[in-house]
Design an enzyme around this catalytic site. Structure first.
Site, PDB file in Angstrom:
ATOM      1  N   HIS A   1     101.948  45.261  49.454  1.00 16.76           N
ATOM      2  CA  HIS A   1     100.939  46.308  49.316  1.00 16.76           C
ATOM      3  C   HIS A   1      99.626  45.643  48.908  1.00 16.76           C
ATOM      4  O   HIS A   1      98.573  45.993  49.445  1.00 16.76           O
ATOM      5  CB  HIS A   1     101.397  47.332  48.274  1.00 16.76           C
ATOM      6  CG  HIS A   1     100.515  48.526  48.175  1.00 16.76           C
ATOM      7  ND1 HIS A   1     100.218  49.325  49.267  1.00 16.76           N
ATOM      8  CD2 HIS A   1      99.848  49.072  47.122  1.00 16.76           C
ATOM      9  CE1 HIS A   1      99.412  50.302  48.889  1.00 16.76           C
ATOM     10  NE2 HIS A   1      99.175  50.171  47.595  1.00 16.76           N
TER      11      HIS A   1
ATOM     12  N   LYS B   1      95.477  43.528  53.432  1.00 20.01           N
ATOM     13  CA  LYS B   1      94.284  44.160  52.867  1.00 20.01           C
ATOM     14  C   LYS B   1      93.234  43.148  52.434  1.00 20.01           C
ATOM     15  O   LYS B   1      92.059  43.509  52.269  1.00 20.01           O
ATOM     16  CB  LYS B   1      94.672  45.043  51.683  1.00 20.01           C
ATOM     17  CG  LYS B   1      95.529  46.241  52.049  1.00 20.01           C
ATOM     18  CD  LYS B   1      95.872  47.070  50.822  1.00 20.01           C
ATOM     19  CE  LYS B   1      96.867  48.177  51.137  1.00 20.01           C
ATOM     20  NZ  LYS B   1      98.239  47.654  51.409  1.00 20.01           N
TER      21      LYS B   1
ATOM     22  N   PHE C   1      99.020  56.585  45.333  1.00 14.71           N
ATOM     23  CA  PHE C   1      98.701  57.445  44.201  1.00 14.71           C
ATOM     24  C   PHE C   1      99.736  58.562  44.125  1.00 14.71           C
ATOM     25  O   PHE C   1     100.160  59.100  45.141  1.00 14.71           O
ATOM     26  CB  PHE C   1      97.313  58.062  44.366  1.00 14.71           C
ATOM     27  CG  PHE C   1      96.167  57.161  43.973  1.00 14.71           C
ATOM     28  CD1 PHE C   1      96.370  55.841  43.610  1.00 14.71           C
ATOM     29  CD2 PHE C   1      94.863  57.650  43.966  1.00 14.71           C
ATOM     30  CE1 PHE C   1      95.311  55.020  43.258  1.00 14.71           C
ATOM     31  CE2 PHE C   1      93.794  56.836  43.619  1.00 14.71           C
ATOM     32  CZ  PHE C   1      94.013  55.527  43.256  1.00 14.71           C
TER      33      PHE C   1
ATOM     34  N   GLU D   1     103.570  44.736  41.494  1.00 12.51           N
ATOM     35  CA  GLU D   1     104.301  44.418  42.721  1.00 12.51           C
ATOM     36  C   GLU D   1     105.005  43.071  42.596  1.00 12.51           C
ATOM     37  O   GLU D   1     106.155  42.913  43.017  1.00 12.51           O
ATOM     38  CB  GLU D   1     103.365  44.414  43.931  1.00 12.51           C
ATOM     39  CG  GLU D   1     104.116  44.204  45.244  1.00 12.51           C
ATOM     40  CD  GLU D   1     103.285  44.475  46.479  1.00 12.51           C
ATOM     41  OE1 GLU D   1     103.875  44.573  47.581  1.00 12.51           O
ATOM     42  OE2 GLU D   1     102.046  44.583  46.371  1.00 12.51           O
TER      43      GLU D   1
ATOM     44  N   HIS E   1      91.585  48.436  52.291  1.00 13.35           N
ATOM     45  CA  HIS E   1      92.680  49.393  52.122  1.00 13.35           C
ATOM     46  C   HIS E   1      92.429  50.627  52.990  1.00 13.35           C
ATOM     47  O   HIS E   1      91.573  51.460  52.674  1.00 13.35           O
ATOM     48  CB  HIS E   1      92.776  49.780  50.649  1.00 13.35           C
ATOM     49  CG  HIS E   1      94.038  50.489  50.278  1.00 13.35           C
ATOM     50  ND1 HIS E   1      94.860  51.092  51.208  1.00 13.35           N
ATOM     51  CD2 HIS E   1      94.625  50.704  49.077  1.00 13.35           C
ATOM     52  CE1 HIS E   1      95.887  51.643  50.595  1.00 13.35           C
ATOM     53  NE2 HIS E   1      95.774  51.419  49.300  1.00 13.35           N
TER      54      HIS E   1
ATOM     55  N   CYS F   1      98.565  56.395  49.872  1.00  9.22           N
ATOM     56  CA  CYS F   1      98.577  55.091  50.535  1.00  9.22           C
ATOM     57  C   CYS F   1      99.939  54.715  51.118  1.00  9.22           C
ATOM     58  O   CYS F   1     100.064  53.681  51.775  1.00  9.22           O
ATOM     59  CB  CYS F   1      98.122  54.017  49.555  1.00  9.22           C
ATOM     60  SG  CYS F   1      96.603  54.466  48.690  1.00  9.22           S
TER      61      CYS F   1
END
Length: 413
Positions: free
Chosen positions: A303, A335, A399, A314, A340, A163
């Site tokens: 994010h 998002k 990830f 975050e 996403h 991502c």
């Protein structure tokens, strides 16, 4: 002094719009692009909603034969690159194409090609597998096809960091321009991973929201009722140039890129540490690269995936970097409306951050009805906000613990 780098073109394809103007307008209005999945039969999956691309005709960028064969992530990249080049005003006949770099990545690549050809292998045997299987499933082919279509012969490669792919691609392209290794760069990411196997994998990992009966409210970053992220397809690509070259040709400059930071959590395959220290390190590095103090930043495009641990991590990372100034920051999650877009999401969100500096407006985080007590910053809930934005930071965490932060600055002549 470090060479200054500016964004002169941008292109996107997202669940809320098939261009930068369409996407930006939808985000400011708080429109969601998430709905029932139609590109595959998802009736047996736990999650049956996603952010799909709507109304895109691949014949805009490919002929009929190519459009039937080439996977979505390449199609989307070609469309975003086309808009980026057109909006940049570049005349490719007048530039040295040997020095035009293309860094466009994908987190997953042509997974639909893998699935389709595996079925053929099992049902009809190895001799019936397409000779295009390997070239069309590897993630670097989005970058390759852009070069093929436009005759761009400079450095060309693909970064794959899940991502964070789009953000790392832009960050490394930024550095290439600074170092003088390219005159111009097209950079970003693309993803077309809404497939039976792709969806099943995320479902099995318990990563996705299962709010199937209420898709537009499924993605709810920083809300205490969040239950996972929402998969989406999409792409974002920018054109980067040295400031001097852009000014010399009278380019319309969107924003200046001033900082880039990268790090790794070194913690877990899919989950960040709850204190957010990995993401915080990327933010610190971006601030140092930009040569600015934390309190000079007005906006963070988070994010913000709508996962339980991710949103808390975050938030804590932002607090650790910005201290008391964290309470004054405007923070929002794209998002919450697009879902996403995996490898494409960071590039789209960097473009959104740049637009915020240009227009002095921040889009909202929708669906923030019941704020999580552990997520206690200003996430610009529900309604856009007009405010001066000189510096904006964009976060992408992938990830594998891959983190990237980019900082853009308002461009004023």
């Amino acid at each position: 002094m470090k060479k200054r780098v500016v964004i002169t073109g941008a292109g996107v394809l997202t669940p809320v719009g098939n261009s930068v103007p369409e996407t930006w307008s939808a985000l400011l209005e708080g429109k969601s692009g998430i709905g029932p999945i139609t590109v595959i039969d998802a009736s047996k999956h736990d999650t049956r909603i996603a952010g799909e691309i709507k109304g895109f005709d691949p014949l805009e960028v490919l002929d009929k034969k190519e459009a039937r064969r080439i996977p979505r992530f390449i199609q989307y990249a070609l469309k975003a690159a086309k808009e980026a080049l057109e909006s940049s005003g570049l005349d490719l006949e007048k530039v040295n194409r040997d020095n035009v770099a293309v860094l466009v990545g994908s987190g997953i690549g042509g997974i639909n090609v893998t699935e389709e050809q595996h079925t053929i292998l099992m049902e009809k045997g190895p001799s019936r597998v397409s000779p295009f299987l390997i070239p069309l499933l590897i993630p670097n082919m989005a970058s390759a096809f852009i070069s093929l279509k436009h005759g761009l012969r400079g450095p060309n490669f693909c970064i794959v960091t899940a991502c964070a792919t789009g953000s790392h691609s832009i960050g490394e392209a930024f550095r290439m321009i600074v170092r003088g290794e390219a005159d111009i760069a097209l950079a970003g990411g693309s993803e077309g991973a809404i497939t039976p196997l792709g969806l099943a994998g995320f479902c099995s990992a318990k990563s996705l929201s299962c709010r199937n009966d209420d898709p537009t409210h499924a993605c709810r970053p920083f809300d205490k009722d969040r239950d996972g992220f929402v998969m989406a397809d999409g792409a974002g690509i920018v054109v980067l140039e040295p400031l001097e070259a852009a000014l010399a040709r009278g380019a319309n400059i969107l924003a200046e890129i001033v900082g880039y930071g990268a790090s790794n959590d070194a913690f877990h395959m899919t989950s960040p540490p709850e204190n957010g220290e990995g993401g915080a390190l990327a933010m610190k590095k971006a601030l140092a690269d930009a040569g600015i103090k934390p309190e000079e930043v007005q906006y963070i495009n988070a994010h913000g995936t709508s996962t339980l641990i991710g949103d808390i991590a975050e938030t804590r990372g932002i607090k650790s970097v910005f201290g008391e100034h964290a309470k004054k920051l405007m923070i929002s999650s794209t998002k919450s409306m697009t879902g996403h877009m995996l490898g494409g999401t960071g590039a789209v969100e960097l473009i959104v951050a740049a637009l915020s500096t240009k227009h002095n407006v921040v889009h909202p985080t929708v669906n923030l009805d019941n704020p999580d007590p552990l997520c206690d910053l200003d996430y610009v809930p529900k309604v856009k906000r007009e405010a001066e934005v000189t510096y904006a930071l964009s976060n992408s965490f992938g990830f594998g613990g891959h983190n990237a932060s980019l900082i853009v600055k308002k461009f004023v002549k």
